[in-house]
Scaffold this motif. Structure first.
Motif, PDB file in Angstrom:
ATOM      1  N   TYR A   1       0.840  -1.201   0.000  1.00  0.00           N
ATOM      2  CA  TYR A   1       0.000   0.000   0.000  1.00  0.00           C
ATOM      3  C   TYR A   1       0.882   1.261   0.000  1.00  0.00           C
ATOM      4  O   TYR A   1       0.601   2.216  -0.726  1.00  0.00           O
ATOM      5  CB  TYR A   1      -0.961  -0.012   1.209  1.00  0.00           C
ATOM      6  CG  TYR A   1      -1.938  -1.179   1.181  1.00  0.00           C
ATOM      7  CD1 TYR A   1      -2.407  -1.676  -0.038  1.00  0.00           C
ATOM      8  CD2 TYR A   1      -2.389  -1.792   2.349  1.00  0.00           C
ATOM      9  CE1 TYR A   1      -3.284  -2.755  -0.089  1.00  0.00           C
ATOM     10  CE2 TYR A   1      -3.267  -2.863   2.305  1.00  0.00           C
ATOM     11  CZ  TYR A   1      -3.718  -3.344   1.091  1.00  0.00           C
ATOM     12  OH  TYR A   1      -4.573  -4.407   1.039  1.00  0.00           O
ATOM     13  N   GLU A   2       1.966   1.212   0.774  1.00  0.00           N
ATOM     14  CA  GLU A   2       2.869   2.387   0.807  1.00  0.00           C
ATOM     15  C   GLU A   2       3.465   2.639  -0.582  1.00  0.00           C
ATOM     16  O   GLU A   2       3.570   3.779  -1.031  1.00  0.00           O
ATOM     17  CB  GLU A   2       4.008   2.158   1.819  1.00  0.00           C
ATOM     18  CG  GLU A   2       3.535   2.350   3.245  1.00  0.00           C
ATOM     19  CD  GLU A   2       4.557   1.914   4.294  1.00  0.00           C
ATOM     20  OE1 GLU A   2       4.280   2.117   5.487  1.00  0.00           O
ATOM     21  OE2 GLU A   2       5.616   1.353   3.930  1.00  0.00           O
ATOM     22  N   GLU A   3       3.838   1.570  -1.250  1.00  0.00           N
ATOM     23  CA  GLU A   3       4.447   1.695  -2.577  1.00  0.00           C
ATOM     24  C   GLU A   3       3.417   2.229  -3.585  1.00  0.00           C
ATOM     25  O   GLU A   3       3.725   3.079  -4.421  1.00  0.00           O
ATOM     26  CB  GLU A   3       4.982   0.312  -2.983  1.00  0.00           C
ATOM     27  CG  GLU A   3       5.777   0.274  -4.243  1.00  0.00           C
ATOM     28  CD  GLU A   3       7.034   1.145  -4.254  1.00  0.00           C
ATOM     29  OE1 GLU A   3       7.664   1.328  -3.196  1.00  0.00           O
ATOM     30  OE2 GLU A   3       7.364   1.656  -5.346  1.00  0.00           O
TER      31      GLU A   3
ATOM     32  N   SER B   1      -4.938   8.117   1.355  1.00  0.00           N
ATOM     33  CA  SER B   1      -3.785   8.678   0.643  1.00  0.00           C
ATOM     34  C   SER B   1      -3.844   8.487  -0.873  1.00  0.00           C
ATOM     35  O   SER B   1      -2.867   8.789  -1.570  1.00  0.00           O
ATOM     36  CB  SER B   1      -2.497   8.052   1.171  1.00  0.00           C
ATOM     37  OG  SER B   1      -2.426   8.194   2.568  1.00  0.00           O
ATOM     38  N   ILE B   2      -4.942   7.948  -1.380  1.00  0.00           N
ATOM     39  CA  ILE B   2      -5.072   7.774  -2.842  1.00  0.00           C
ATOM     40  C   ILE B   2      -6.387   8.411  -3.304  1.00  0.00           C
ATOM     41  O   ILE B   2      -7.238   8.763  -2.473  1.00  0.00           O
ATOM     42  CB  ILE B   2      -5.029   6.278  -3.267  1.00  0.00           C
ATOM     43  CG1 ILE B   2      -6.087   5.452  -2.490  1.00  0.00           C
ATOM     44  CG2 ILE B   2      -3.635   5.691  -3.078  1.00  0.00           C
ATOM     45  CD1 ILE B   2      -6.284   4.047  -3.012  1.00  0.00           C
ATOM     46  N   ASN B   3      -6.559   8.505  -4.620  1.00  0.00           N
ATOM     47  CA  ASN B   3      -7.771   9.166  -5.137  1.00  0.00           C
ATOM     48  C   ASN B   3      -8.877   8.149  -5.457  1.00  0.00           C
ATOM     49  O   ASN B   3      -9.437   8.143  -6.539  1.00  0.00           O
ATOM     50  CB  ASN B   3      -7.435   9.985  -6.393  1.00  0.00           C
ATOM     51  CG  ASN B   3      -7.001   9.109  -7.568  1.00  0.00           C
ATOM     52  OD1 ASN B   3      -6.436   8.046  -7.352  1.00  0.00           O
ATOM     53  ND2 ASN B   3      -7.260   9.545  -8.789  1.00  0.00           N
ATOM     54  N   ILE B   4      -9.178   7.304  -4.463  1.00  0.00           N
ATOM     55  CA  ILE B   4     -10.243   6.318  -4.698  1.00  0.00           C
ATOM     56  C   ILE B   4     -11.602   6.963  -4.403  1.00  0.00           C
ATOM     57  O   ILE B   4     -11.718   7.842  -3.540  1.00  0.00           O
ATOM     58  CB  ILE B   4     -10.013   5.049  -3.839  1.00  0.00           C
ATOM     59  CG1 ILE B   4     -10.946   3.918  -4.300  1.00  0.00           C
ATOM     60  CG2 ILE B   4     -10.163   5.306  -2.341  1.00  0.00           C
ATOM     61  CD1 ILE B   4     -10.482   2.527  -3.933  1.00  0.00           C
ATOM     62  N   ASP B   5     -12.616   6.528  -5.154  1.00  0.00           N
ATOM     63  CA  ASP B   5     -13.978   6.993  -4.944  1.00  0.00           C
ATOM     64  C   ASP B   5     -14.562   6.189  -3.764  1.00  0.00           C
ATOM     65  O   ASP B   5     -14.625   4.956  -3.821  1.00  0.00           O
ATOM     66  CB  ASP B   5     -14.740   6.700  -6.261  1.00  0.00           C
ATOM     67  CG  ASP B   5     -16.211   7.026  -6.183  1.00  0.00           C
ATOM     68  OD1 ASP B   5     -16.698   7.321  -5.076  1.00  0.00           O
ATOM     69  OD2 ASP B   5     -16.857   6.962  -7.248  1.00  0.00           O
ATOM     70  N   ASN B   6     -14.964   6.869  -2.705  1.00  0.00           N
ATOM     71  CA  ASN B   6     -15.454   6.168  -1.509  1.00  0.00           C
ATOM     72  C   ASN B   6     -16.592   5.202  -1.802  1.00  0.00           C
ATOM     73  O   ASN B   6     -16.760   4.191  -1.123  1.00  0.00           O
ATOM     74  CB  ASN B   6     -15.915   7.174  -0.445  1.00  0.00           C
ATOM     75  CG  ASN B   6     -14.734   7.718   0.322  1.00  0.00           C
ATOM     76  OD1 ASN B   6     -13.661   7.102   0.345  1.00  0.00           O
ATOM     77  ND2 ASN B   6     -14.906   8.885   0.923  1.00  0.00           N
ATOM     78  N   ASP B   7     -17.386   5.526  -2.832  1.00  0.00           N
ATOM     79  CA  ASP B   7     -18.515   4.649  -3.180  1.00  0.00           C
ATOM     80  C   ASP B   7     -18.049   3.325  -3.787  1.00  0.00           C
ATOM     81  O   ASP B   7     -18.835   2.406  -3.949  1.00  0.00           O
ATOM     82  CB  ASP B   7     -19.438   5.341  -4.201  1.00  0.00           C
ATOM     83  CG  ASP B   7     -20.148   6.521  -3.570  1.00  0.00           C
ATOM     84  OD1 ASP B   7     -20.218   6.559  -2.320  1.00  0.00           O
ATOM     85  OD2 ASP B   7     -20.618   7.390  -4.322  1.00  0.00           O
ATOM     86  N   LYS B   8     -16.783   3.282  -4.165  1.00  0.00           N
ATOM     87  CA  LYS B   8     -16.277   2.052  -4.798  1.00  0.00           C
ATOM     88  C   LYS B   8     -15.480   1.182  -3.804  1.00  0.00           C
ATOM     89  O   LYS B   8     -14.882   0.186  -4.182  1.00  0.00           O
ATOM     90  CB  LYS B   8     -15.404   2.408  -6.011  1.00  0.00           C
ATOM     91  CG  LYS B   8     -16.187   3.058  -7.153  1.00  0.00           C
ATOM     92  CD  LYS B   8     -15.325   3.122  -8.405  1.00  0.00           C
ATOM     93  CE  LYS B   8     -16.102   3.474  -9.638  1.00  0.00           C
ATOM     94  NZ  LYS B   8     -16.532   4.868  -9.706  1.00  0.00           N
TER      95      LYS B   8
END
Ligand code: PGA
Length: 244
Positions: free
Chosen positions: A44-46, A91-98
């Motif tokens: 995840y850090e990478e 820390s990433i640009n994930i969509d919370n709904d996904k």
């Protein structure tokens, strides 16, 4: 089956991130199966680093986590909801709904478990599933037993798992005794499986998995040996007994 043996944990994490990154580049709306525990933290850090430095894009990615403790509030520091938020999602640009993580407090457990599996299927199944392995060979919270469940279900944690996970809690008595977990059937339906193991404490587990030549519900990870696309990524310490 492919096996990578990396020099150390850092290299292991980079290898796993490389595989995930290349899958993400082939399919921007990849469905990723995620795991908690110490082992995937470096991955995840990478991935976070690649997001920040190279713009690796998570906006179309859907995730399904393997498991959650039963009866633990989602904002509890030891919940897997909290773990994922802290170690990856924030820390990433994930969509919370996904983001999908089993709910540790469902109103109707049976219906909830069925719906979780249906949701995975409705997304077209998991493209890449990351897995750690317990010292006892468990996968997610599918513990060694005479039989294993196919679908998502509630399970009792074994003493060995409670003991292993007590390192994150103030006292062993605080470790929940039950969890909700994807079953081996749900996991085996993933198109690609990445099994990660790091450190000396996994060396005998890996030797048993790769040298015994046996598939058994008493070693849940051994069922993965039947999967057509499984990659095992080890560091040298975890591979030590297997290589002897
Ligand atoms: P770990 O846990 O990554 O913390 O070693 C793995 C597991 O128990 O599945």
């Amino acid at each position: 089956m492919k096996i990578f043996i990396e020099k150390n944990y850092t290299d292991l994490s980079k290898r796993v991130a490389d595989i995930i990154e290349s899958e993400m580049k082939e399919k921007s709306n990849l469905v990723l199966g995620l795991a908690t525990g110490s082992t995937p933290i470096g991955t995840y850090e990478e991935l976070i680093k690649r997001h920040k430095e190279e713009g690796l894009d998570f906006s179309k990615i859907t995730t399904f986590n393997l498991d959650e403790y039963l009866g633990i509030p989602h904002d509890h520091v030891n919940s897997y909801h909290y773990f994922m938020e802290e170690n990856f999602f924030k820390s990433i640009n994930i969509d919370n709904d996904k983001i999908n993580i089993p709910n540790g407090n469902p109103e109707n457990v049976e219906e909830y478990c069925k719906a979780y599996d249906e949701k995975i299927e409705n997304q077209g199944g998991i493209d890449v599933q990351i897995l750690g392995i317990g010292e006892n060979g468990h996968i997610a919270f599918n513990e060694p037993d005479d039989k294993l469940y196919l679908g998502t279900h509630v399970t009792d944690l074994t003493e060995s798992t409670i003991k292993a996970n007590s390192r994150f809690f103030d006292s062993i008595d605080d470790v929940p005794k039950k969890a909700i977990t994807m079953g081996l059937g749900s996991i085996m339906k993933s198109k690609k499986i990445l099994l990660l193991a790091s450190g000396k404490n996994k060396a005998n587990t890996i030797k048993k998995l790769l040298k015994d030549g046996v598939v058994s519900t008493h070693n849940p990870a051994s069922l993965l040996l039947l999967h057509p696309d499984v990659t095992i990524i080890l560091d040298e310490e975890a591979a030590e007994e297997y290589m002897k």
